[in-house]
Structure formats: C-alpha cells, structure tokens
Design a protein around this motif. Structure first.
Motif, PDB file in Angstrom:
ATOM      1  N   GLU A 112       0.808  -1.218   0.000  1.00 37.17           N
ATOM      2  CA  GLU A 112       0.000   0.000   0.000  1.00 37.17           C
ATOM      3  C   GLU A 112       0.841   1.269   0.000  1.00 37.17           C
ATOM      4  OE1 GLU A 112      -3.681   2.003   2.557  1.00 37.17           O
ATOM      5  OE2 GLU A 112      -2.830   0.070   3.125  1.00 37.17           O
ATOM      6  N   ASN A 113       1.918   1.276   0.775  1.00 41.08           N
ATOM      7  CA  ASN A 113       2.732   2.492   0.874  1.00 41.08           C
ATOM      8  C   ASN A 113       3.490   2.806  -0.405  1.00 41.08           C
ATOM      9  OD1 ASN A 113       2.582   3.304   3.889  1.00 41.08           O
ATOM     10  ND2 ASN A 113       2.972   1.103   3.957  1.00 41.08           N
ATOM     11  N   LEU A 114       3.635   1.815  -1.280  1.00 43.96           N
ATOM     12  CA  LEU A 114       4.423   1.994  -2.506  1.00 43.96           C
ATOM     13  C   LEU A 114       3.554   2.223  -3.734  1.00 43.96           C
ATOM     14  CD1 LEU A 114       6.979  -0.893  -1.854  1.00 43.96           C
ATOM     15  CD2 LEU A 114       7.318   1.544  -1.432  1.00 43.96           C
ATOM     16  N   GLU A 115       2.248   2.159  -3.572  1.00 43.92           N
ATOM     17  CA  GLU A 115       1.353   2.323  -4.713  1.00 43.92           C
ATOM     18  C   GLU A 115       1.427   3.753  -5.250  1.00 43.92           C
ATOM     19  OE1 GLU A 115      -2.671   1.058  -4.279  1.00 43.92           O
ATOM     20  OE2 GLU A 115      -2.114  -0.850  -3.375  1.00 43.92           O
ATOM     21  N   GLY A 116       1.551   3.862  -6.565  1.00 39.41           N
ATOM     22  CA  GLY A 116       1.508   5.166  -7.212  1.00 39.41           C
ATOM     23  C   GLY A 116       2.824   5.891  -7.295  1.00 39.41           C
ATOM     24  N   PHE A 151      18.768   7.698 -10.401  1.00 37.39           N
ATOM     25  CA  PHE A 151      17.516   7.173  -9.853  1.00 37.39           C
ATOM     26  C   PHE A 151      17.007   8.079  -8.737  1.00 37.39           C
ATOM     27  CE2 PHE A 151      14.959   4.686  -6.898  1.00 37.39           C
ATOM     28  CZ  PHE A 151      14.067   4.062  -7.766  1.00 37.39           C
ATOM     29  N   LYS A 152      15.723   8.404  -8.804  1.00 35.24           N
ATOM     30  CA  LYS A 152      15.113   9.224  -7.762  1.00 35.24           C
ATOM     31  C   LYS A 152      13.594   9.094  -7.816  1.00 35.24           C
ATOM     32  CE  LYS A 152      14.963  13.497 -10.516  1.00 35.24           C
ATOM     33  NZ  LYS A 152      15.372  14.927 -10.579  1.00 35.24           N
ATOM     34  N   ILE A 153      12.953   9.521  -6.715  1.00 35.96           N
ATOM     35  CA  ILE A 153      11.494   9.534  -6.655  1.00 35.96           C
ATOM     36  C   ILE A 153      11.010  10.838  -7.284  1.00 35.96           C
ATOM     37  CG2 ILE A 153       9.465   9.394  -5.180  1.00 35.96           C
ATOM     38  CD1 ILE A 153      11.132   6.879  -5.142  1.00 35.96           C
ATOM     39  N   VAL A 154      10.218  10.711  -8.325  1.00 38.29           N
ATOM     40  CA  VAL A 154       9.675  11.890  -8.995  1.00 38.29           C
ATOM     41  C   VAL A 154       8.358  12.303  -8.352  1.00 38.29           C
ATOM     42  CG1 VAL A 154       8.830  12.813 -11.188  1.00 38.29           C
ATOM     43  CG2 VAL A 154      10.795  11.268 -11.152  1.00 38.29           C
ATOM     44  N   GLU A 155       7.591  11.311  -7.925  1.00 36.01           N
ATOM     45  CA  GLU A 155       6.276  11.600  -7.347  1.00 36.01           C
ATOM     46  C   GLU A 155       5.904  10.486  -6.375  1.00 36.01           C
ATOM     47  OE1 GLU A 155       1.625  11.730  -8.897  1.00 36.01           O
ATOM     48  OE2 GLU A 155       3.239  12.296 -10.291  1.00 36.01           O
ATOM     49  N   TRP A 156       5.475  10.891  -5.177  1.00 38.41           N
ATOM     50  CA  TRP A 156       5.010   9.904  -4.206  1.00 38.41           C
ATOM     51  C   TRP A 156       3.590   9.475  -4.558  1.00 38.41           C
ATOM     52  CZ3 TRP A 156       8.486   7.597  -1.469  1.00 38.41           C
ATOM     53  CH2 TRP A 156       9.627   8.278  -1.048  1.00 38.41           C
ATOM     54  N   GLY A 157       3.229   8.269  -4.129  1.00 39.53           N
ATOM     55  CA  GLY A 157       1.889   7.761  -4.369  1.00 39.53           C
ATOM     56  C   GLY A 157       1.028   7.933  -3.132  1.00 39.53           C
ATOM     57  N   LYS A 158       0.538   6.807  -2.601  1.00 43.53           N
ATOM     58  CA  LYS A 158      -0.360   6.856  -1.444  1.00 43.53           C
ATOM     59  C   LYS A 158       0.328   7.401  -0.207  1.00 43.53           C
ATOM     60  CE  LYS A 158      -4.024   3.488  -2.224  1.00 43.53           C
ATOM     61  NZ  LYS A 158      -4.719   2.312  -1.653  1.00 43.53           N
ATOM     62  N   THR A 159       1.620   7.130  -0.057  1.00 47.74           N
ATOM     63  CA  THR A 159       2.333   7.505   1.168  1.00 47.74           C
ATOM     64  C   THR A 159       3.583   8.297   0.836  1.00 47.74           C
ATOM     65  OG1 THR A 159       1.561   5.477   2.246  1.00 47.74           O
ATOM     66  CG2 THR A 159       3.417   6.628   3.266  1.00 47.74           C
ATOM     67  N   ASN A 160       3.730   9.446   1.499  1.00 46.63           N
ATOM     68  CA  ASN A 160       4.953  10.221   1.385  1.00 46.63           C
ATOM     69  C   ASN A 160       5.888   9.775   2.500  1.00 46.63           C
ATOM     70  OD1 ASN A 160       7.017  12.071   1.318  1.00 46.63           O
ATOM     71  ND2 ASN A 160       5.701  13.855   1.094  1.00 46.63           N
ATOM     72  N   ILE A 161       6.883   8.965   2.123  1.00 46.70           N
ATOM     73  CA  ILE A 161       7.781   8.383   3.115  1.00 46.70           C
ATOM     74  C   ILE A 161       8.613   9.463   3.809  1.00 46.70           C
ATOM     75  CG2 ILE A 161       9.723   6.782   3.384  1.00 46.70           C
ATOM     76  CD1 ILE A 161       8.516   5.147   1.110  1.00 46.70           C
ATOM     77  N   GLU A 162       8.791  10.593   3.169  1.00 42.72           N
ATOM     78  CA  GLU A 162       9.575  11.673   3.764  1.00 42.72           C
ATOM     79  C   GLU A 162       8.830  12.403   4.877  1.00 42.72           C
ATOM     80  OE1 GLU A 162      12.570  13.618   0.702  1.00 42.72           O
ATOM     81  OE2 GLU A 162      10.576  13.466  -0.207  1.00 42.72           O
ATOM     82  N   GLU A 203       7.989  -5.249   1.600  1.00 51.22           N
ATOM     83  CA  GLU A 203       7.677  -3.818   1.584  1.00 51.22           C
ATOM     84  C   GLU A 203       8.595  -3.065   2.539  1.00 51.22           C
ATOM     85  OE1 GLU A 203       3.789  -0.861   1.770  1.00 51.22           O
ATOM     86  OE2 GLU A 203       3.677  -2.834   2.704  1.00 51.22           O
ATOM     87  N   GLU A 204       8.833  -3.654   3.691  1.00 49.29           N
ATOM     88  CA  GLU A 204       9.732  -3.043   4.676  1.00 49.29           C
ATOM     89  C   GLU A 204      11.124  -2.841   4.075  1.00 49.29           C
ATOM     90  OE1 GLU A 204      12.027  -5.084   8.285  1.00 49.29           O
ATOM     91  OE2 GLU A 204       9.855  -4.921   8.658  1.00 49.29           O
ATOM     92  N   ALA A 205      11.627  -3.878   3.388  1.00 49.60           N
ATOM     93  CA  ALA A 205      12.965  -3.800   2.800  1.00 49.60           C
ATOM     94  C   ALA A 205      13.037  -2.728   1.712  1.00 49.60           C
ATOM     95  CB  ALA A 205      13.361  -5.158   2.226  1.00 49.60           C
ATOM     96  N   ILE A 206      11.984  -2.614   0.890  1.00 55.98           N
ATOM     97  CA  ILE A 206      11.991  -1.622  -0.195  1.00 55.98           C
ATOM     98  C   ILE A 206      11.974  -0.209   0.374  1.00 55.98           C
ATOM     99  CG2 ILE A 206      10.695  -0.710  -2.161  1.00 55.98           C
ATOM    100  CD1 ILE A 206       9.714  -3.576  -2.674  1.00 55.98           C
ATOM    101  N   ILE A 207      11.126   0.030   1.390  1.00 57.99           N
ATOM    102  CA  ILE A 207      11.043   1.370   1.984  1.00 57.99           C
ATOM    103  C   ILE A 207      12.366   1.744   2.642  1.00 57.99           C
ATOM    104  CG2 ILE A 207       9.907   2.772   3.741  1.00 57.99           C
ATOM    105  CD1 ILE A 207       7.342   1.216   3.191  1.00 57.99           C
TER     106      ILE A 207
END
Length: 661
Positions: free
Chosen positions: A360-364, A399-410, A513-517
């Motif tokens: 869920e946190n990685l969607e979008g 490599f970088k995050i261009v846009e967060w999806g459901k969750t902004n990890i920052e 999911e934990e490892a990816i985040i």
C-alpha cells in the motif's frame, strides 16, 4: 528383358494381393488373438479381471470393442466403458498389441474408491515385483522422480491416437472424507488439436472450464489453455484445507516444449502464463494478492535426489522480469540453492508491477532511472554456520522519486501523527514532534541509553545503508539451529519502518515492503540517520501504553530521559524485544532478578570494548535499578519492609548533618 520386368512386377503385385486377401480372411482371428494376449498380459501383471465382451471389425481396418470393464479382485469396479470404435494398424496386430490411430469412446466411467486403508486402485501404484532390483547404494538412495516422469511422459505421448472422440467421459474418487467428480461431455483430439469442456466438483468446490490445446507426440510437445466458464474463476482444490490458502485464476496457458533424458536426469522445458491470479495465505499477506499477468519460461531438471530450476528460467510478474535458479539435492546431505537476478529495468516498471493492494505504501510511486536486483542464497544442512546470503539492489546514479503515491515516506522528516496498533486494532494515536509533551529531541536523551540501544540492537546503524547482511546470516543460522523464528536480524531502520508504515503482522510481503522502503530511505538519503534514530527513540514501545524514551523514563524512574544513568539505560534496552514482559525482570519487591546480571555484564562489556563507557563505569556497573511512579505501583506487590531501615538511616544522616552544622 521388358517381359521379365513386367513378369516380376506382376508377381510382386500378385503376392501382395494374396497377402491382403489372407489378412482380410484371418483378421478376425488375429484381432481375437491380440485381444486375448492383451487381457492375459494385464491379468498376469495385476490382480484384476479385464473383460471385453465383444471385439469385431466393422470395416477394413475399424474395430469395435464393447462392454469393457476392469474389476480388481474382490473390490469395486475401477473402469467401464460402453463401446470403443478404433482404427487399428495391422503391424500392431502382428506384435500382439493394439495401437489405435483413431478412437471413439462412449460413456466411460473411471471410479476410484477408498474404504479405510483399502482402495481399488493401489495395484497401479505399487512397484512391479518382477522388475530387477536396483543396487543398494547409500549415495543413490531415494526415488528418481526424473525417471518416473520420463516414463510417464513417454507412455502418454507414445499412445496418443491421431484422432480421439470421447463422449461422456467421467472420473470420480470417493473416500470417507473426500469426493471428486470429473465430467467431460466431450474430448476431441484431431490432427494434434485438443478441445474439451470439463466440470470438476471437489467436495463443495465446483470448477467449470474450457480446454483447448495442441499435441505433437513425436516431439513431446504439448500446449494447453484452461479458460474459466463462469465468474468464479478456476480455483485449486485442497489448497485451503491443506495449506490454509486460496488460489484462483481466469486463464492458464501451459506448454511443454521439449524433454531430454540423459544419464538418469530428465530435463523438461516450456512455459506457463496465468491471468488474473489471486493468492491468499496468512503467511504471504493479510490481503488477497492480485496479479494481472504472471508468466514463467522454465527449464527444470529432475534426477536421483535432485531437483533443479535452471538459471535459464525466467519469471515475470506484470512488467518485472527475473531469472531464477533454485536447486535441492540430497545425495550425501541436504543442500539448498537460490539465485535471483534481474536485468536493468526502469524503476516505473518495477513499482507498477507490484500487485495492487499488497504494498500500500508503494502504490503510485513514480521514479526516474533503473533498478537491478541480485540474490545469492546457499545452505548445506550439515554446515548451517556456513550459510551464504547476499542480497543487492542497485540503482542508476540518476535514480530518484519523482512523485510519491499513497504515502509520502519523507513525512518522518517533520512532525507527523502516529497510531499504535495491537492485534490489528488502534490503541493510541499521538504526535511525533515538539507538540507532544512526551517528545524528546535526541540531544535530550541520555548518551547511556542511546549507546546501549545501538550496541544491543544495531551497532552498525551509522555506517550501513539500512541492512546488515551478517546479522541476517546469523539470524538464519540461529533460526535453523533452533527450528523456530528465534531471531529477526532487523536493523533500527527496519524496526522504524515497520512501526511507522506497516502492520505488525509477520508476512512475507510485509517484509518485502519493509525492505523496499528502508532501501529508498537509506540509499536516496531521504532521512538523516540522526532523525531516524530520534523518531525510533520516540515511538518504540516500553511497557503498558508506554511509548518513547521520555514516557519510559518517567514511567519507570520518575525522571527525564537526559537523567538516566547507565544501569537504568541498560534495563530499558533489555526490554525492547519484549516490552509487554517488563514485569518478568523484577521480583515482587521491585528488585531486578538475578538472571538479569548476565545481560548487564554482556552489554556493559560490549560498551566498554567500544569505548562507549570507561573501565571505571564498567567496574561500578551494578545490575539493579530503583523504581518509582506508576511502574512501582504495578510491579511491587510484596509488603515494603525497607521503610523503617530507610527512615533510620535518613534520621542518622540528618543527625550527622545537624552536628556538623
């Protein structure tokens, strides 16, 4: 000369004409002889009665066999069929066996029955007693499944007629606790084309499906497609009962391209693809796993105590692809190998391929650049301590995050609202930031507590990138040796992500999911190490509704976290793995139990060797703390016998002070 040639040709033709006339005249006797030989061969090999009431030619090379039954001695009838019409090759008649070229079968019933330990089909599964025994060799013990599968494939492909027309083909299995019914209104094979409808009822589960495919017996090539005939999809039986899981899909395509059997090893290759796959298992995820499209191009080898998925095997989940090598061998010891390797893939392909609802946190998430993953795992059960575990996720420099999806990890870079859950239910929500009076900046937390936690939980926190592979390796060793999940190998970064973003349920997908985040946070420098540690110290559980260092310091010792001494810091560190068992550390008078002294010596020694405390501090470290406040009220249940002595000592001190004054 010409006359002699014509005479010779004429003689040959006359001979063949005579042979044809003889064959036609004696074909019925040849058929009867062949049928009798088949019956005798079957009955000599198995304890059964094979009955073929009538066998007769109906035209030049077509025969009809009627009222066929196979009845095991003293047991229920295993197989019956009303009639079989077939085109027969005369060469097979001479050999005493019937090879059908065209086959029409009407109203067939295969009925397997199990009553207690007795079945009417066991004789088919038993080893042929007349077969020569294999030499006993400890290094070759065990069944060669490659040999068995090769024999099955060759038998099946060698006996496929050119044309098959089954009408009303039925099969069933009945036991005291299970019923399976399979009905095929028709099954057609015509010049390699296969088509059928199948209705399968397994206990209360019903599957309705269409089957289409092709078969080429000479090259051992088979393709088959299974399509659901209703909205329920195709569901695999027994998975729920045996594995507490559910598997369903809309369409399945399977293909066997080739097989080779050399040196007692069978190699099969082919492909499979599934559409709209749904998986559900409590160990995988607490939600349904939905895969729009999954596929595999496989190369598999089977031999004596050998099972190998070759590295040529490619697995695809939506747009993400990986080559997989997996092996299990048990010749002299049990050895497991697993290798996973991906080519460079666009980050967007990777994240868009993650099954929706699962991470869920990685969607979008939208990314720029590419990713590549490698895993190498090797385990010999005779030398568990030498287990190999290497896992690497690499990214391009851009490599970088261009846009967060459901969750902004920052979000953890600033104040945020955090909810604690217990057994899937929210129990407390609080702000992680200065607005919360129980929030403590890292500078206001005792160095003793910070260093004790780092020493016990994650000594390399400030140097690694969120993962400690040696800790993982040691955790694997420990868990294998104890045969249980005794150690997790999680870093502080992983514990923080688990607490802030994920549920507490121990599932494979949650760990992924934990490892990816964690990888995103640490490798893209989304959050500083100090901030990660500060948030960690302010949200971890330390007792009954006690969260964070400030809350814990006041709950146990009635002081600020900056005032904690070394013994108090080590105690708080000791209960992090099991905060709900905090009372077990104390006796009824509030003193630390004797077994705690071992932990104090161990952690204190580590801190001394790393220069985090002095030799003097280590020598003066005593495994005891003095409880105050709410913790004392909950822990101390014995009558307080120290009050008089304490009052006396206090009076003596006050008297000395007065005299000095």
């Amino acid at each position: 000369m010409k006359n002699k040639i014509f005479m010779w040709v004429g003689g040959v033709l006359a001979f063949f004409a005579l042979l044809v006339i003889l064959l036609f005249a004696f074909r019925s006797k040849m058929l009867s002889y062949t049928v009798e030989r088949v019956i005798a061969k079957v009955e000599n090999r198995y304890p059964v009665d094979l009955n073929i009431e009538n066998a007769a030619f109906v035209d030049w090379n077509s025969v009809v066999l009627s009222d066929i039954s196979l009845v095991p001695h003293g047991l229920d009838t295993l197989f019956t069929t009303d009639s079989v019409r077939a085109t027969v090759g005369f060469r097979s008649l001479f050999k005493g066996r019937i090879v059908f070229r065209r086959l029409e079968v009407n109203d067939s019933y295969l009925t397997a029955v199990k009553k207690g330990d007795v079945t009417n089909f066991d004789f088919l599964l038993k080893k042929d007693e007349k077969a020569p025994e294999q030499p006993k060799d400890s290094t070759q013990a065990g069944r060669n499944y490659g040999q068995l599968l090769n024999r099955l494939l060759e038998t099946a492909f060698d006996n496929v007629p050119d044309q098959v027309d089954f009408k009303n083909l039925n099969a069933s299995y009945t036991s005291t606790n299970r019923t399976i019914d399979v009905r095929m209104p028709y099954l057609l094979i015509d010049n390699g084309q296969i088509e059928s409808e199948v209705y399968v009822r397994t206990d209360s589960l019903v599957n309705n499906l269409h089957v289409k495919g092709t078969i080429d017996p000479r090259d051992y090539n088979l393709t088959a497609s299974f399509y659901t005939a209703d909205t329920a999809g195709i569901r695999l039986p027994y998975v729920q009962q045996k594995f507490d899981a559910t598997v369903a899909f809309d369409t399945l395509h399977v293909n066997l391209k080739d097989k080779k059997y050399r040196n007692d090893v069978l190699t099969v290759s082919g492909s499979a693809m599934v559409n709209n796959l749904m998986l559900n298992h409590p160990k995988l995820s607490d939600e349904d796993i939905q895969v729009v499209e999954g596929a595999v191009d496989y190369v598999v080898r089977l031999g004596q105590n050998l099972f190998v998925v070759d590295s040529l095997t490619e697995v695809r989940v939506n747009k993400a692809r990986a080559n997989v090598y997996a092996a299990y061998q048990n010749r002299t010891s049990k050895i497991f190998d697993l290798k996973v390797k991906t080519e460079k893939m666009p980050g967007n392909d990777f994240f868009s391929s993650l099954p929706p609802g699962l991470f869920e946190n990685l969607e979008g998430i939208k990314t720029q650049g590419w990713l590549q993953y490698d895993l190498d795992f090797h385990l010999n059960m005779d030398s568990v301590e030498q287990v190999v575990f290497d896992s690497d996720l690499d990214a391009s420099k851009d490599f970088k995050i261009v846009e967060w999806g459901k969750t902004n990890i920052e979000k953890i870079n600033s104040s945020f609202t955090h909810t604690m859950y217990e057994y899937g239910k929210p129990i407390r929500t609080f702000t992680v930031g200065p607005a919360n009076p129980f929030y403590a900046p890292i500078s206001q937390i005792s160095p003793y507590l910070r260093n004790a936690i780092l020493s016990a939980e994650d000594a390399g926190f400030y140097s690694h990138k969120g993962f400690h592979e040696e800790a993982f390796r040691q955790a694997i060793i420990k868990n294998l040796e104890e045969g249980d999940f005794a150690r997790g190998g999680s870093t502080i970064s992983m514990q923080l992500v688990k607490n802030v973003f994920l549920t507490r349920q121990k599932t494979i997908t949650r760990k992924v999911e934990e490892a990816i985040i964690v990888w995103l946070i640490e490798n893209l420098d989304l959050v500083s190490k100090n901030r990660l540690f500060e948030v960690y110290l302010n949200i971890i559980e330390w007792g009954p509704n006690v969260y964070g260092a400030k809350d814990a310091s006041r709950f146990y010792f009635g002081k600020q976290p900056s005032e904690l001494n070394l013994a108090e810091a080590i105690f708080l560190t000791s209960i992090i793995p099991s905060p709900k068992r905090y009372r077990a550390s104390f006796d009824s008078q509030g003193n630390l139990r004797n077994w705690k002294s071992g932990y104090y010596r161990m952690l204190g020694g580590i801190m001394r060797r790393r220069g985090l405390i002095s030799q003097e501090e280590y020598e003066n470290l005593y495994p005891n703390v003095r409880l105050y406040g709410r913790a004392r009220d909950l822990i101390v249940t014995a009558p307080d016998t120290t009050m008089i002595e304490e009052d006396t000592n206090q009076f003596e001190l006050e008297t000395i002070d007065m005299l000095d004054f």
